[in-house]
Design an enzyme around this catalytic site. Sequence first.
Site, short mmCIF file in Angstrom:
data_model
loop_
_atom_site.label_atom_id
_atom_site.label_comp_id
_atom_site.label_asym_id
_atom_site.label_seq_id
_atom_site.Cartn_x
_atom_site.Cartn_y
_atom_site.Cartn_z
N HIS A 285 2.04 4.42 4.20
CA HIS A 285 1.74 3.99 5.57
C HIS A 285 2.91 3.21 6.14
CE1 HIS A 285 0.20 0.48 3.18
NE2 HIS A 285 0.73 -0.23 4.16
N GLN B 180 -0.73 1.28 9.64
CA GLN B 180 -1.51 0.09 9.30
C GLN B 180 -1.18 -1.00 10.33
OE1 GLN B 180 -0.33 -2.27 5.85
NE2 GLN B 180 -2.47 -2.39 5.23
N HIS C 88 6.47 -3.27 8.16
CA HIS C 88 6.83 -2.85 6.81
C HIS C 88 6.64 -1.35 6.62
CE1 HIS C 88 2.44 -3.66 6.32
NE2 HIS C 88 2.48 -2.68 5.44
N GLU D 275 -6.40 -6.25 8.85
CA GLU D 275 -5.63 -5.02 9.02
C GLU D 275 -6.53 -3.83 9.25
OE1 GLU D 275 -4.62 -2.83 5.66
OE2 GLU D 275 -6.78 -2.90 5.84
N GLU E 184 6.83 -2.12 0.99
CA GLU E 184 5.61 -2.36 0.23
C GLU E 184 5.45 -1.24 -0.79
OE1 GLU E 184 2.06 -2.47 2.65
OE2 GLU E 184 0.74 -2.59 0.92
CO CO Z 1 0.75 -2.30 4.16
#
Ligand code: CO
Length: 173
Positions: free
Chosen positions: A22, A72, A96, A58, A147
């Site tokens: 994501h 996300q 991210h 989130e 991530e």
């Molecule tokens: Co994330």
Amino acid sequence: MSDTKSADRGGTRAGPLREIDHVGVAVRDLDAAIAMYTQTYGLDLLHVEDNPDQGVREAMLGRGDLGGAAVQLVSPLGDDSSVARFLDERKPGLHHLAFEVEDIEDAATQLRDSGVEVLYDEKGRPGTGNSRVNFVHPRQAGGVLLELVEHRAHATHAKPAPTELGARNDSSI
Ligand code: CO
């Protein structure tokens, strides 16, 4: 050389990263951002979750019927959240990039052996939908927070049960 290029495309290189899981986007108003991505862009809302450990609420959005990477949306739960600081310093935007890894501990070990610092210890931290996550600082990833995600249950990309959408699961980004 063309040999090198085809090897890259074929995924034969060593390294823990698999597909992009994501892309994280930091927003101040989660509900407004969810409305925009669902109503204007036609994405499905797959999952909403509070993660006090990361200081965020989130929402995962995507096209469950088409597969592929999700978006996300992350918003701060409080002023001391790292996402709150991000928003203050840089405004809403790309936050991210998350890659799936097969095993979060192996990924952390491999990266550490390559001289890359990961944020948490090898076990990582709780992530969205029963995943385990770890992070690499942007200074070691071309300016983007990376991530790493190991899915232990594929809740993130599954079509949610109706009850999941309204649920606020405090156990676990
Ligand atoms: Co994330």
